[in-house]
Design a protein around this motif. Structure first.
Motif, PDB file in Angstrom:
ATOM      1  N   ASP A 143       1.060  -1.313  -0.026  1.00 14.30           N
ATOM      2  CA  ASP A 143      -0.313  -0.012  -0.021  1.00 14.30           C
ATOM      3  C   ASP A 143       0.964   1.318  -0.129  1.00 14.30           C
ATOM      4  O   ASP A 143       0.247   2.234  -0.376  1.00 14.30           O
ATOM      5  CB  ASP A 143      -0.969   0.015   1.228  1.00 14.30           C
ATOM      6  N   THR A 144       2.195   0.965   0.005  1.00 17.25           N
ATOM      7  CA  THR A 144       2.971   2.335   0.131  1.00 17.25           C
ATOM      8  C   THR A 144       3.934   2.247  -1.217  1.00 17.25           C
ATOM      9  O   THR A 144       4.837   2.953  -1.412  1.00 17.25           O
ATOM     10  CB  THR A 144       3.892   2.501   1.200  1.00 17.25           C
ATOM     11  N   GLY A 145       3.511   1.443  -2.416  1.00 18.44           N
ATOM     12  CA  GLY A 145       4.225   1.061  -3.388  1.00 18.44           C
ATOM     13  C   GLY A 145       5.785   0.696  -2.738  1.00 18.44           C
ATOM     14  O   GLY A 145       6.670   1.516  -3.603  1.00 18.44           O
ATOM     15  N   CYS A 146       6.026  -0.202  -1.924  1.00 19.00           N
ATOM     16  CA  CYS A 146       7.357  -0.339  -1.767  1.00 19.00           C
ATOM     17  C   CYS A 146       8.241   0.804  -1.179  1.00 19.00           C
ATOM     18  O   CYS A 146       9.124   1.084  -1.256  1.00 19.00           O
ATOM     19  CB  CYS A 146       8.260  -1.026  -2.748  1.00 19.00           C
ATOM     20  N   PHE A 147       7.046   1.581  -0.394  1.00 21.37           N
ATOM     21  CA  PHE A 147       7.838   2.730   0.535  1.00 21.37           C
ATOM     22  C   PHE A 147       7.927   4.009  -0.409  1.00 21.37           C
ATOM     23  O   PHE A 147       8.733   4.786  -0.144  1.00 21.37           O
ATOM     24  CB  PHE A 147       9.025   2.386   1.323  1.00 21.37           C
TER      25      PHE A 147
END
Length: 341
Positions: A175-179
């Motif tokens: 959900d963070t796009g891999c941070f």
């Protein structure tokens, strides 16, 4: 640590002290955060000795099938009778990672008339009034991170083992796009560090989610970029559209187009991206934005959707061609916002 204690009233704490039959539900087209959060919370509750079941409205992306407990999830579109029976018999219904009841799809009606106590646990803005209790923390980048904090507040810290951590890390990562977005709070990385202490293999988790596609999916991606990508530099916008026939040509399965909408940001200067997918009875839309362009408000206003500031979804009942035409014609009205910064 983020202060989630203010959401845990004595009444809510008492519910978790003696909850009875628990059913966890999440939204249609569940993503990594929805499934990771659900499974993480499932294992926490199981370890407490509580009777708990899980329901999703429709199919789960294949790249999440490896998660522990995946096969315990009841998929309503496959086994609707079992799903509705579980909802009717539940004493505590917990909604995870969505903020409006219509996100339950064909389970909405059964959910709303159920006699169970209902709790919403979510991080999306503007939660609807369809549950008895709301635990909403919009500053967080994922529902999985919120469940981590709740576990601590509810005295379940010692139950966060490798199994729970794998699920919650998957939710946070996806959900963070891999941070790469929605992950600017230092506390997020402290949570991840704590999860890593359980012995999870973050590289393996990444590979299971992002390096687990078929050759057909890679060909679909190539086709989408070469033949279907449209770039509108005058609005710093790019989009891809795919018809049902095109998806069938590349043997599409649920999850194959995951990430397509984000790839478009690799183009210099792009601030708004969209992915239009033709379904049998509607057009599914994924939106992303950069900077201060609130794509959730754009989607809510024009495409029956919503989500986060920089990541949202929507739907259209128009044809694919008409939906794209509507989208493009809206852009001049947002030119100032898109071109600034």
């Amino acid at each position: 640590m983020n202060d989630t204690s203010k959401y845990l009233t004595k009444q809510v704490r008492d519910l978790f002290a003696d909850p009875g039959e628990i059913v966890l539900v999440t939204h249609v087209n569940p993503d990594g955060d929805a499934i990771g959060t659900m499974l993480g919370f499932y294992w926490l509750l199981k370890k407490k000795g509580y009777p708990v079941n899980m329901i999703v409205p429709n199919e789960i992306p294949f790249f999440l099938e490896w998660l522990p407990g995946y096969h315990q999830i009841v998929i309503s579109e496959i086994n609707h009778d079992k799903a509705t029976a579980l909802i009717r018999n539940a004493e505590l219904l917990i909604c995870l990672d969505f903020n409006e009841s219509d996100r339950l799809g064909d389970l909405e009606e059964e959910f709303l008339k159920a006699g169970a106590t209902k709790i919403l646990i979510d991080h999306h803005p503007d939660p609807g009034d369809f549950t008895d209790h709301i635990i909403s923390f919009t500053a967080l980048g994922s529902a999985a991170e919120l469940v981590y904090y709740l576990a601590i507040e509810l005295g379940m810290r010692e139950l966060i083992d490798k199994t729970v951590a794998e699920c919650l890390f998957t939710g946070i990562m996806t959900d963070t796009g891999c941070f790469s977005f929605s992950s600017s709070q230092p506390e997020t990385y402290l949570v991840v560090a704590d999860l890593l202490k359980t012995g999870i293999d973050k590289d393996r988790i990444y590979m299971q989610v992002y390096d687990n596609y078929s050759a057909d999916r890679m060909r679909l991606l190539g086709y989408s970029l070469n033949d279907k990508m449209v770039v509108l530099p005058e609005y710093r916008t790019a989009y891809i559209s795919l018809t049902e026939k095109e998806l069938q040509k590349y043997n599409h399965v649920t999850g194959d187009t995951e990430g397509f909408v984000n790839i478009l940001f690799s183009i210099k200067g792009i601030r708004l991206t969209a992915l239009f997918i033709e379904k049998k009875d509607h057009i599914k839309i994924s939106f992303r934005s950069r900077g201060d362009f609130h794509i959730n408000k754009f989607s809510e206003r024009h495409f029956n959707g919503g989500g986060h500031k920089n990541a949202a979804g929507g739907e259209s009942n128009l044809s694919l061609e008409q939906t794209i035409d509507k989208f493009v014609k809206l852009l001049p009205g947002y030119a100032k916002e898109l071109l600034s910064g």
